[in-house]
Write a protein that holds these residues in place. Structure first.
Motif: not given
Ligand code: NAX
Length: 325
Positions: A15, A42, A131
């Motif tokens: 996103q 990726e 995170n």
């Protein structure tokens, strides 16, 4: 026109990555005279989706886009990178403890730090968004002994921008007329958004809002804004996160404006009683491609307690990944 710089983005098909690619290629991060080569990383199962992103980048025909690389190999993505935005991370799964999340992410950020160490520009500016961002930045930095630890930062600019927005709505003054907001500590619910030095239209912010609103509404609303977005949108913040990541790098590369500062999570150096060993968000001024922690701000008892609580949380996170440092 300048010669192109290399911008690596991890998790580029996610996103936030999807937003970042297009805004960076449009010149929003480094300016309208700076061509960029996007080097997109990726995981292997997402390479098909990443190819789709690369096709759309071609179709957008950005004048500043000098090339696009897609890969699942970190050493390809970080090759000679001038900027590295580390966004891809493992999300928290059902029943997963915060501690497990931290150690799972250690397995991503250690190898990525090693790859940066091996192949990136020696001046690479690294921003960790994935995170737990502060601790992931610490892990990546520890795995890159040949790079200056000051090149590794984590993002609290979204929290900073959220705080500006809340104070702007409360005072009825446009957020661009607010200066000197501070986010101290961790990018988590222990962060301490501090308006004590903020100026709203040149006047001290604390004189324009009451203390109860500041303590009971503003602080928790900024701390919990991420959860409020998930509740409303059914998905976590993405466009605002990408926008803030762009703000972070733009400030670092091109400088902060006169009479203002920004919040950046950077290696603690003892400033404000936060001992080295964690990546802690401070008010920072940027110039000539570097950052400095703003010094000499007063710390009152209310602030001390909050700043120390966030520091304690970061040291707990650090303890969970001690074997990687
Ligand atoms: P998404 O799940 O949409 O995208 C993450 C992407 O990363 C996926 O495409 C995935 O395939 C990829 N990825 C996973 N492991 C990878 C690896 N080892 N190498 C390369 N790519 C990898 O998440 P998104 O919403 O884009 O959020 C990304 C991260 O940003 C999350 O960790 C999220 O918690 C964090 N955030 C941090 C914020 C901050 O202020 N610091 C705010 C926004 C966001 O919540």
């Amino acid at each position: 026109m300048k010669s192109p710089v290399r911008v690596a983005i991890t998790g580029a098909a996610g996103q936030i990555g999807y937003q970042l690619c297009f805004r960076i290629a449009a010149g929003d991060m480094l300016g309208p005279d700076q061509p960029v080569i996007l080097q997109l990383l990726e995981i292997t199962p997402a390479l098909g989706a990443l190819e789709g992103v690369a096709m759309e980048l071609q179709d957008a025909a950005f004048p500043l886009l000098a090339g696009t690389v897609t890969t699942d190999d970190a050493e390809v993505a970080f090759n000679e990178a001038d900027y590295a935005l580390l966004v891809g991370a493992k999300p928290r799964g059902p029943g997963m403890e915060r501690k497990d999340l931290i150690s799972e992410n250690g397995k991503i950020f250690g190898p990525q730090g090693r790859a940066l160490n091996a192949v990136a520009s020696r001046d690479v500016k690294v921003l960790v968004v994935g995170n737990p961002a502060n601790t992931n930045a610490l892990i990546a930095s520890a795995a890159a002994p040949d790079l200056d630890p000051r090149n590794f930062t984590a993002m609290t600019r979204l929290d900073h921008n959220r705080a500006l927005a809340q104070l702007a709505m409360k005072t009825g003054v446009h957020h661009d007329r607010i200066r000197k907001m501070v986010i101290w500590g961790n990018h988590s619910s222990t962060q301490y958004p501090d308006i004590r030095f903020a100026e709203v239209d040149g006047k001290p912010a604390p004189e324009q809002v009451d203390d109860d609103w500041y303590r009971e509404t503003f602080i928790p609303d900024v701390q919990q804004r991420g959860a409020a977005i998930i509740k409303a949108r059914g998905a976590s913040s993405a466009a605002s996160a990408a926008s803030s990541a762009i703000d972070h790098i733009r400030s670092w590369a091109l400088g902060t404006r006169e009479g203002d500062w920004v919040s950046m999570a950077v290696p603690a150096d003892g400033s404000y009683g936060i001992e080295p060993g964690v990546i802690y968000s401070y008010p920072c001024v940027c110039r000539d491609g570097g950052w400095e922690i703003v010094q000499g701000l007063d710390v009152d008892a209310f602030s001390r307690e909050r700043m120390d609580a966030s520091d304690a949380e970061l040291r707990e996170e650090r303890a969970a990944v001690e074997d990687l440092l």
